[in-house]
Motif scaffolding. Structure first.
Motif, PDB file in Angstrom:
ATOM      1  N   TRP A  73      -2.284  -0.523  -2.618  1.00 54.60           N
ATOM      2  CA  TRP A  73      -2.421  -1.821  -2.905  1.00 54.60           C
ATOM      3  C   TRP A  73      -1.879  -2.572  -1.698  1.00 54.60           C
ATOM      4  CZ3 TRP A  73       1.482  -4.963  -6.665  1.00 54.60           C
ATOM      5  CH2 TRP A  73       0.783  -5.955  -7.070  1.00 54.60           C
ATOM      6  N   ILE A  74      -2.812  -3.514  -1.132  1.00 51.43           N
ATOM      7  CA  ILE A  74      -2.484  -4.162   0.086  1.00 51.43           C
ATOM      8  C   ILE A  74      -1.979  -5.482  -0.352  1.00 51.43           C
ATOM      9  CG2 ILE A  74      -3.604  -5.563   2.209  1.00 51.43           C
ATOM     10  CD1 ILE A  74      -3.645  -2.318   2.252  1.00 51.43           C
ATOM     11  N   ARG A  75      -0.796  -5.904   0.262  1.00 56.99           N
ATOM     12  CA  ARG A  75      -0.014  -7.073  -0.135  1.00 56.99           C
ATOM     13  C   ARG A  75       0.279  -7.924   0.915  1.00 56.99           C
ATOM     14  NH1 ARG A  75       2.808  -7.272  -5.275  1.00 56.99           N
ATOM     15  NH2 ARG A  75       3.312  -9.186  -4.270  1.00 56.99           N
ATOM     16  N   LEU A  76      -0.809  -8.341   1.495  1.00 57.47           N
ATOM     17  CA  LEU A  76      -0.645  -9.331   2.585  1.00 57.47           C
ATOM     18  C   LEU A  76      -1.065 -10.632   2.435  1.00 57.47           C
ATOM     19  CD1 LEU A  76      -2.193  -7.143   5.558  1.00 57.47           C
ATOM     20  CD2 LEU A  76       0.503  -7.596   5.109  1.00 57.47           C
ATOM     21  N   GLY A  77      -1.800 -11.047   1.125  1.00 56.72           N
ATOM     22  CA  GLY A  77      -2.193 -12.416   0.962  1.00 56.72           C
ATOM     23  C   GLY A  77      -3.424 -12.626   1.736  1.00 56.72           C
ATOM     24  N   ASN A  78      -3.695 -13.886   2.182  1.00 51.55           N
ATOM     25  CA  ASN A  78      -4.812 -14.233   2.891  1.00 51.55           C
ATOM     26  C   ASN A  78      -4.520 -13.535   4.177  1.00 51.55           C
ATOM     27  OD1 ASN A  78      -7.203 -15.199   3.840  1.00 51.55           O
ATOM     28  ND2 ASN A  78      -6.292 -17.355   3.979  1.00 51.55           N
ATOM     29  N   CYS A  79      -5.425 -12.733   5.023  1.00 48.90           N
ATOM     30  CA  CYS A  79      -5.169 -11.994   6.005  1.00 48.90           C
ATOM     31  C   CYS A  79      -6.338 -11.668   6.591  1.00 48.90           C
ATOM     32  CB  CYS A  79      -4.267 -10.799   5.914  1.00 48.90           C
ATOM     33  SG  CYS A  79      -5.151  -9.674   4.882  1.00 48.90           S
ATOM     34  N   SER A  80      -6.361 -11.259   7.722  1.00 47.51           N
ATOM     35  CA  SER A  80      -7.713 -10.967   8.671  1.00 47.51           C
ATOM     36  C   SER A  80      -8.022  -9.315   8.422  1.00 47.51           C
ATOM     37  CB  SER A  80      -7.541 -11.319  10.300  1.00 47.51           C
ATOM     38  OG  SER A  80      -6.656 -10.430  10.616  1.00 47.51           O
ATOM     39  N   TYR A  99      -0.459  10.362  -0.366  1.00 44.43           N
ATOM     40  CA  TYR A  99      -1.675  11.367  -0.659  1.00 44.43           C
ATOM     41  C   TYR A  99      -0.956  12.754  -1.525  1.00 44.43           C
ATOM     42  CZ  TYR A  99      -5.995  14.155  -0.272  1.00 44.43           C
ATOM     43  OH  TYR A  99      -7.067  14.697  -0.635  1.00 44.43           O
ATOM     44  N   GLU A 100      -0.293  13.342  -0.450  1.00 46.91           N
ATOM     45  CA  GLU A 100       0.063  14.498  -0.596  1.00 46.91           C
ATOM     46  C   GLU A 100       1.235  14.820  -2.087  1.00 46.91           C
ATOM     47  OE1 GLU A 100       1.478  16.012   2.691  1.00 46.91           O
ATOM     48  OE2 GLU A 100      -0.346  16.174   3.902  1.00 46.91           O
ATOM     49  N   ASP A 101       1.777  13.609  -2.436  1.00 49.12           N
ATOM     50  CA  ASP A 101       2.753  13.853  -3.708  1.00 49.12           C
ATOM     51  C   ASP A 101       1.710  13.536  -4.845  1.00 49.12           C
ATOM     52  OD1 ASP A 101       4.727  13.158  -5.706  1.00 49.12           O
ATOM     53  OD2 ASP A 101       5.985  12.330  -4.153  1.00 49.12           O
ATOM     54  N   LYS A 102       1.884  14.705  -5.641  1.00 50.01           N
ATOM     55  CA  LYS A 102       1.038  14.639  -7.032  1.00 50.01           C
ATOM     56  C   LYS A 102       1.600  13.767  -7.894  1.00 50.01           C
ATOM     57  CE  LYS A 102      -1.902  17.229  -4.792  1.00 50.01           C
ATOM     58  NZ  LYS A 102      -2.985  16.601  -4.301  1.00 50.01           N
ATOM     59  N   THR A 103       2.889  13.304  -7.680  1.00 50.09           N
ATOM     60  CA  THR A 103       3.734  12.555  -8.637  1.00 50.09           C
ATOM     61  C   THR A 103       3.119  10.995  -8.677  1.00 50.09           C
ATOM     62  OG1 THR A 103       5.600  12.259  -7.554  1.00 50.09           O
ATOM     63  CG2 THR A 103       5.586  14.335  -9.055  1.00 50.09           C
ATOM     64  N   LEU A 104       2.951  10.584  -7.332  1.00 47.91           N
ATOM     65  CA  LEU A 104       2.584   9.062  -7.239  1.00 47.91           C
ATOM     66  C   LEU A 104       1.295   8.913  -7.440  1.00 47.91           C
ATOM     67  CD1 LEU A 104       4.804   8.991  -4.012  1.00 47.91           C
ATOM     68  CD2 LEU A 104       5.613   8.389  -6.273  1.00 47.91           C
ATOM     69  N   SER A 105       1.252   7.489  -8.097  1.00 43.91           N
ATOM     70  CA  SER A 105      -0.354   6.917  -8.061  1.00 43.91           C
ATOM     71  C   SER A 105      -0.373   5.596  -7.344  1.00 43.91           C
ATOM     72  CB  SER A 105      -0.568   6.988  -9.808  1.00 43.91           C
ATOM     73  OG  SER A 105       0.432   5.729 -10.125  1.00 43.91           O
ATOM     74  N   LEU A 106       0.539   4.855  -7.176  1.00 40.89           N
ATOM     75  CA  LEU A 106       0.352   3.717  -6.513  1.00 40.89           C
ATOM     76  C   LEU A 106       1.138   3.338  -5.224  1.00 40.89           C
ATOM     77  CD1 LEU A 106      -0.513   0.633  -6.683  1.00 40.89           C
ATOM     78  CD2 LEU A 106       1.521   0.211  -8.056  1.00 40.89           C
ATOM     79  N   LEU A 107       0.705   3.206  -4.411  1.00 41.06           N
ATOM     80  CA  LEU A 107       1.271   2.702  -2.882  1.00 41.06           C
ATOM     81  C   LEU A 107       1.197   1.406  -2.665  1.00 41.06           C
ATOM     82  CD1 LEU A 107       3.165   3.322  -0.456  1.00 41.06           C
ATOM     83  CD2 LEU A 107       0.757   4.070   0.742  1.00 41.06           C
ATOM     84  N   ALA A 108       2.162   0.379  -2.585  1.00 37.84           N
ATOM     85  CA  ALA A 108       2.030  -1.114  -2.236  1.00 37.84           C
ATOM     86  C   ALA A 108       2.583  -1.158  -0.591  1.00 37.84           C
ATOM     87  CB  ALA A 108       3.138  -2.011  -3.097  1.00 37.84           C
ATOM     88  N   LEU A 109       1.503  -1.835  -0.006  1.00 39.49           N
ATOM     89  CA  LEU A 109       1.720  -2.098   1.425  1.00 39.49           C
ATOM     90  C   LEU A 109       1.787  -3.215   1.802  1.00 39.49           C
ATOM     91  CD1 LEU A 109      -0.532   0.656   3.148  1.00 39.49           C
ATOM     92  CD2 LEU A 109       2.212   0.893   2.825  1.00 39.49           C
ATOM     93  N   SER A 110       3.020  -3.769   2.656  1.00 39.64           N
ATOM     94  CA  SER A 110       2.895  -5.208   3.052  1.00 39.64           C
ATOM     95  C   SER A 110       3.279  -5.346   4.521  1.00 39.64           C
ATOM     96  CB  SER A 110       3.717  -6.189   2.067  1.00 39.64           C
ATOM     97  OG  SER A 110       5.006  -5.859   2.026  1.00 39.64           O
TER      98      SER A 110
END
Length: 110
Positions: A73-80, A99-110
């Motif tokens: 999930w890209i959390r940058l708002g309005n960006c290029s 990707y390798e961690d089978k327990t995780l489903s969501l990664l938020a990046l900002s």
């Protein structure tokens, strides 16, 4: 580690990031322009792709269904496009661990 870029991101990203994420796709590449999120979700699941999106709906689907597919999930708002590309490049190691961690489903990046 293949990515599927949602419609709210530039279709240039798969090519621009092909060195790090080979064989990644944009929804337009597979005929899913203006396709509803559950269909994009199912496509990513069947084809072992991680969804990259700025859309909170993908975040919500991830919380309800878990993985697969995984969601970045890209959390940058309005960006290029360059800012999104830079964010993904800077976080390559984090994305790889996610990707390798089978327990995780969501990664938020900002």
């Amino acid at each position: 580690m293949r990515l599927l870029f949602d419609e709210n991101l530039s279709p240039k990203l798969p090519n621009r990031l092909s060195g790090l994420f080979p064989h990644s796709l944009h929804v337009r590449d597979v005929g899913m322009k203006a396709t509803i999120d559950p269909i994009v979700w199912d496509y990513a699941k069947v084809n072992d792709l991680m969804i990259v999106s700025k859309d909170a709906d993908m975040h919500d689907l991830s919380l309800v269904f878990g993985s697969p597919p995984k969601v970045i999930w890209i959390r940058l708002g309005n960006c290029s496009t360059s800012q999104v590309e830079s964010l993904l490049r800077r976080n390559f190691n984090v994305i790889e661990s996610f990707y390798e961690d089978k327990t995780l489903s969501l990664l938020a990046l900002s």
